[in-house]
Design a protein around this motif. Structure first.
Motif, short mmCIF file in Angstrom:
data_model
loop_
_atom_site.label_atom_id
_atom_site.label_comp_id
_atom_site.label_asym_id
_atom_site.label_seq_id
_atom_site.Cartn_x
_atom_site.Cartn_y
_atom_site.Cartn_z
N ARG A 88 2.24 1.70 -3.47
CA ARG A 88 1.20 2.24 -4.37
C ARG A 88 0.90 3.70 -4.05
O ARG A 88 0.72 4.51 -4.96
CB ARG A 88 -0.07 1.39 -4.26
CG ARG A 88 0.02 0.07 -5.01
CD ARG A 88 -1.33 -0.60 -5.07
NE ARG A 88 -1.82 -0.83 -3.71
CZ ARG A 88 -2.04 -2.02 -3.18
NH1 ARG A 88 -1.87 -3.10 -3.89
NH2 ARG A 88 -2.45 -2.13 -1.94
N PHE A 89 0.88 4.03 -2.73
CA PHE A 89 0.62 5.40 -2.33
C PHE A 89 1.72 6.33 -2.86
O PHE A 89 1.44 7.41 -3.39
CB PHE A 89 0.53 5.50 -0.80
CG PHE A 89 0.40 6.90 -0.29
CD1 PHE A 89 -0.80 7.59 -0.39
CD2 PHE A 89 1.50 7.55 0.27
CE1 PHE A 89 -0.91 8.89 0.07
CE2 PHE A 89 1.39 8.84 0.74
CZ PHE A 89 0.19 9.52 0.64
N LYS A 137 0.84 -1.21 0.00
CA LYS A 137 0.00 0.00 0.00
C LYS A 137 0.87 1.25 0.00
O LYS A 137 0.55 2.23 -0.69
CB LYS A 137 -0.94 0.00 1.21
CG LYS A 137 -2.07 -0.98 1.09
CD LYS A 137 -2.99 -0.93 2.28
CE LYS A 137 -4.11 -1.96 2.12
NZ LYS A 137 -5.03 -1.94 3.26
N GLU A 195 3.70 5.75 -5.39
CA GLU A 195 3.56 5.83 -6.86
C GLU A 195 2.44 6.80 -7.23
O GLU A 195 2.60 7.64 -8.13
CB GLU A 195 3.27 4.45 -7.44
CG GLU A 195 4.47 3.51 -7.42
CD GLU A 195 4.11 2.09 -7.83
OE1 GLU A 195 2.92 1.80 -8.13
OE2 GLU A 195 5.04 1.25 -7.83
N GLU A 196 1.32 6.70 -6.52
CA GLU A 196 0.19 7.61 -6.78
C GLU A 196 0.60 9.05 -6.46
O GLU A 196 0.27 9.98 -7.20
CB GLU A 196 -1.02 7.20 -5.93
CG GLU A 196 -2.24 8.07 -6.10
CD GLU A 196 -2.88 7.97 -7.49
OE1 GLU A 196 -3.61 8.91 -7.84
OE2 GLU A 196 -2.64 6.98 -8.22
N ARG A 233 2.82 10.23 -9.17
CA ARG A 233 2.02 10.49 -10.37
C ARG A 233 1.26 11.81 -10.22
O ARG A 233 1.26 12.65 -11.13
CB ARG A 233 1.05 9.33 -10.60
CG ARG A 233 0.33 9.35 -11.95
CD ARG A 233 -0.61 8.16 -12.11
NE ARG A 233 -1.62 8.01 -11.07
CZ ARG A 233 -2.72 8.77 -10.95
NH1 ARG A 233 -2.94 9.74 -11.81
NH2 ARG A 233 -3.58 8.58 -9.98
N ARG A 234 0.65 12.03 -9.07
CA ARG A 234 -0.11 13.27 -8.85
C ARG A 234 0.83 14.48 -8.79
O ARG A 234 0.47 15.56 -9.27
CB ARG A 234 -0.92 13.17 -7.57
CG ARG A 234 -2.11 12.26 -7.72
CD ARG A 234 -2.98 12.27 -6.51
NE ARG A 234 -4.12 11.36 -6.65
CZ ARG A 234 -5.08 11.23 -5.79
NH1 ARG A 234 -5.03 11.93 -4.67
NH2 ARG A 234 -6.08 10.41 -5.99
N ARG A 236 1.58 15.25 -12.20
CA ARG A 236 0.39 15.87 -12.81
C ARG A 236 0.25 17.32 -12.35
O ARG A 236 -0.06 18.21 -13.16
CB ARG A 236 -0.84 15.06 -12.42
CG ARG A 236 -2.14 15.60 -12.93
CD ARG A 236 -2.36 15.14 -14.36
NE ARG A 236 -3.67 15.58 -14.78
CZ ARG A 236 -3.93 16.16 -15.93
NH1 ARG A 236 -2.97 16.33 -16.82
NH2 ARG A 236 -5.14 16.54 -16.25
#
Length: 143
Positions: free
Chosen positions: A113-114, A110, A116-117, A120-121, A124
């Motif tokens: 993934r967090f 988790k 990575e997210e 990514r954000r 962005r």
């Protein structure tokens, strides 16, 4: 005859002295035997008393031995119960360690993934910030 009478009197006196001597010896011997009997009776009584004490001690020791054996059996039963409880606790601990390992693995996944997210954000946001800056510059240029 007188000579024979004197000789007989001497013999009678000699026999009487021997009898008196033997009576005296017999009395001393009887006295010594009575003393020896008393001494032996006393010794026998002491030995009997000692034997009774030893028998009492042996019975008491037997009672103590039985009590100790019973306590040992009780302690052994408690030990077996504790070992059984320990085994159950070890199994439970092993199960919980397995769960902890699984939760750590899940948490790492988790977190990965967090991150990575988040990356990514963040990327962005950087892109949108760049576009906003371009649009702000374009709007300022157009104004």
């Amino acid at each position: 005859v007188a000579m024979e009478t004197v000789s007989l009197e001497h013999q009678i006196q000699s026999v009487q002295r021997h009898i008196a001597f033997l009576k005296k010896e017999q009395m001393e011997l009887l006295h010594d035997l009575h003393l020896e009997i008393l001494r032996l009776q006393k010794h026998c009584s002491e030995l009997t008393h000692d034997l009774e004490l030893k028998e009492l001690e042996a019975r008491q020791q037997d009672v103590l031995d039985r009590e100790l054996e019973e306590k040992c059996r009780a302690m052994e039963a408690q030990l077996q119960e504790k070992e059984k409880d320990n085994l159950e606790l070890r199994k439970e601990l092993q199960h919980k360690e397995t769960l902890v390992a699984a939760l750590r693995s899940s948490l790492r996944n988790k977190e990965r993934r967090f991150l990575e997210e988040l990356k990514r954000r963040s990327h962005r946001v950087t892109i949108l910030d760049t576009e906003l800056q371009k649009q702000t510059e374009a709007a300022a240029y157009l104004s």
